[in-house]
Design an enzyme around this catalytic site. Structure first.
Site, short mmCIF file in Angstrom:
data_model
loop_
_atom_site.label_atom_id
_atom_site.label_comp_id
_atom_site.label_asym_id
_atom_site.label_seq_id
_atom_site.Cartn_x
_atom_site.Cartn_y
_atom_site.Cartn_z
N ARG A 153 -10.51 -11.37 0.37
CA ARG A 153 -11.39 -12.34 -0.29
C ARG A 153 -10.77 -13.74 -0.29
O ARG A 153 -11.49 -14.73 -0.33
CB ARG A 153 -11.72 -11.86 -1.70
CG ARG A 153 -10.54 -11.78 -2.65
CD ARG A 153 -10.79 -10.83 -3.79
NE ARG A 153 -10.78 -9.43 -3.36
CZ ARG A 153 -11.01 -8.38 -4.15
NH1 ARG A 153 -11.26 -8.59 -5.43
NH2 ARG A 153 -10.98 -7.16 -3.67
N LYS B 213 0.84 -1.19 0.00
CA LYS B 213 0.00 0.00 0.00
C LYS B 213 0.88 1.24 0.00
O LYS B 213 1.90 1.29 0.70
CB LYS B 213 -0.90 0.02 1.24
CG LYS B 213 -1.96 -1.07 1.24
CD LYS B 213 -2.81 -0.98 2.48
CE LYS B 213 -3.84 -2.10 2.52
NZ LYS B 213 -4.86 -1.97 1.47
#
Length: 613
Positions: free
Chosen positions: A464, A387
């Protein structure tokens, strides 16, 4: 010739001896290896056993509950904020109230006239029109959020009186929730230990509604939350002195120049004490779950690790006989084929290794059997798709376990409410997404527990992957419905902003239930589409699926991805990436815990015995 033969004979003799020596050497080496193999196998088995059991201690089973497992290694507890909620009671007539602070609420859909308002007129008269003058001087109109405070100590039994605006009367329970929050805020600002709250003008029967009382009490309890676990000395905020909130009104024989409510027959006696007590008890249960969720999300990643999250679940189970808990480490998860979950977790240190948490609530003979799954990334660096420091919120990625926090908060509320005749499973795949030599790489292919292969196109789409194995596990429990909560995508925040969660489901009945529960919890949830055509975006050229599609529609493709791991059971996914965190307050909101608890309560109440919901 003789001279030639002798060296050759010597050479042949030496060569033969050399072959014998090498053969002996090989034999000895083989014997040593054979002796080592059992030792290596034993060492490997001991290592596996130690890894599976490291830090785990079996607790004796209590009455009517399975044995739970607790980590013995430090830390052995998860620190909570030490919150305390004020008591809420009914205290009779507003004109007789004698506490530190009295709140007089007003709606804004008619002109405010303090001198004629039911609960205010007696006070305005005794103070020689001081309240009317205050309203005129401050141009008080009853708008939402308006407050005017005046000190009346020395001339009355009350120290201070506040006029409070509620906004339009049509706001209903939301207005009473806002009033509860305002009561908590004014109590802290005015250093009031006891606070009286009158029924709003033209709503003198307000405290006869259990929904109004519950909405008020819940907001007041949540408004009293504070977290000073990581501050010391003078940096520790002074706690609110608020200890008691008293609901007051006026009996029907008090003159009211402008009544517009039908008076209940019980108005002369005031609301039943059991009504207020029951509504307040429910409010405390919801506030307890919300506060636990906030504590978990607010904790930094070096405090809330996968291991300490498991400890928090164990501690919660120890508080309630209706809860049991089991945890699984990496070895056990590997035995279940959870390659997607462990693929994300493999970059973390051994101290912060993955923990698969399964908490079960069971009370009575279950009429309904449900499962709530929470995303549990206690820290998300993004992995090798790191990130960015600017705009990536990397310093806030402790909140990437907000779904798990809401799941445990829901469990706390359901247990506190003692919801009858239901069985609810709470499942969390807790881990960190870190960078290391062992971390999953972009382009790797993982195999989930249902056998599907997944190309890791982006390591920052990790939530996920953990949910894939958790959802497949949940379906194996034989439940009637599965709901997962996850801070899954920034795309959902772009679509809905910071205040709304996105609801994705192909089951209309389940979606309607969840929207109704969110409305009752006063948490904003918006249903989103799931167009099958978007499935093309998550097809892989080398595996069954890839974990991320194009940038457009990212929240939708993430939800579609999750659908591949629930085959038959009705399933809904709620993306809470926006509302999980209050940027202005720099604090967690506890979003989702109340909605899920409301859903469980409503589902249990609506189910006929012996028949599926």
């Amino acid at each position: 010739l003789r001279r030639d033969r002798r060296p050759r004979a010597l050479f042949e003799s030496a060569f033969a001896q050399s072959e014998l020596d090498r053969g002996e050497t090989r034999r000895r080496s083989r014997d040593r290896r054979n002796r080592r193999i059992p030792m290596r196998r034993a060492a490997l088995m001991l290592s596996i056993a130690a890894r599976a059991a490291r830090g785990l201690l079996a607790l004796p089973a209590g009455k009517g509950r399975a044995a739970t497992r607790l980590f013995a290694a430090a830390p052995t507890t998860f620190p909570l904020s030490g919150r305390s909620a004020p008591a809420v009671e009914y205290a009779g007539a507003a004109s007789d109230y004698d506490g530190d602070l009295l709140l007089l609420p007003f709606w804004d859909d008619k002109e405010v006239d303090v001198a004629t308002a039911t609960s205010a007129q007696a006070w305005d008269t005794s103070l020689n029109g001081a309240l009317s003058a205050l309203a005129e001087r401050e141009e008080f109109k009853g708008k939402k959020g308006e407050t005017c405070v005046v000190t009346v100590a020395g001339v009355s039994a009350v120290q201070k009186i506040a006029l409070v605006g509620l906004g339009p009367k049509a706001a209903g329970e939301k207005a009473y929730a806002a009033l509860g929050k305002t009561a908590a805020e004014l109590a802290k600002a005015e250093k009031a230990k006891t606070v009286g709250v009158a029924a709003p003008s033209r709503s003198r029967d307000a405290w006869r509604s259990d929904k109004n009382v519950e909405a008020f009490a819940l907001a007041a309890c949540e408004g009293s939350y504070s977290d000073d676990r990581f501050r010391t000395g003078d940096n520790v905020a002074k706690p609110s002195p608020l200890s008691t909130l008293s609901l007051v009104d006026e009996p029907s024989d008090v003159d009211d120049d402008a009544p517009d409510d039908a008076y209940a027959p019980s108005l002369d006696q005031g609301p039943e004490e059991t009504l207020v007590d029951a509504a307040t008890s429910r409010a405390r249960a919801y506030a307890t779950g919300s506060a636990l969720a906030r504590d978990l999300v607010n904790a930094p990643a070096n405090v809330l690790t996968p291991r300490s999250m498991a400890i928090a679940a164990v501690e919660l189970a120890k508080e309630h006989s209706t809860l049991t808990v089991t945890t699984k480490g990496p070895v056990e998860c590997a035995a279940l084929g959870m390659g997607a979950f462990l693929g994300v977790a493999q970059g973390a240190s051994q101290e912060n290794e993955a923990q698969f948490i399964h908490l079960t609530y069971k009370n009575g003979v279950p009429k309904t059997k449900l499962c709530v799954v929470g995303k549990g990334l206690t820290y998300d660096s993004g992995g090798y798709n790191l990130k960015p420091s600017a705009g990536g919120s990397i310093e806030l990625m402790k909140f990437d376990m907000g779904g798990a926090a809401a799941t445990l908060g829901c469990a706390a509320t359901v247990a506190a409410l003692n919801v009858p005749d239901c069985e609810v499973h709470f499942v969390i795949a807790a881990c960190e997404n870190m960078i290391s030599a062992d971390a999953v790489r972009p382009g790797d292919v993982l195999t989930a527990s249902n056998g599907k292969t997944i190309e890791v196109a982006n390591t920052d789409a990790e939530g996920r992957l953990t949910l894939a194995d958790a959802l497949h596990y949940a379906e194996g429990l034989g439940v009637e419905a599965i709901v997962d909560l996850a801070t899954l995508t920034g795309a959902c925040v772009v679509a809905l902003g910071d205040d709304y969660a996105g609801l994705f489901s192909t089951d209309d009945a389940l979606a309607s239930e969840l929207l109704a529960a969110a409305g009752d919890a006063r948490e904003d949830v918006w249903r989103m589409p799931l167009p099958p055509a978007y499935e093309e975006d998550i097809k892989s050229k080398i595996a069954d699926l890839k974990n991320v599609g194009s940038r457009a529609g990212g929240a939708i493709t993430a939800a579609l991805f999750l659908g591949h791991f629930v085959d038959e059971t009705p399933h809904a996914h709620i993306d809470i990436a926006g509302p999980v965190w209050n940027n202005k307050a720099a604090s967690a909101t506890g979003f989702g815990a109340k909605t899920m608890a409301k859903w469980v309560v409503q589902r249990a109440a609506a189910t006929d015995f012996g028949a599926p919901f």
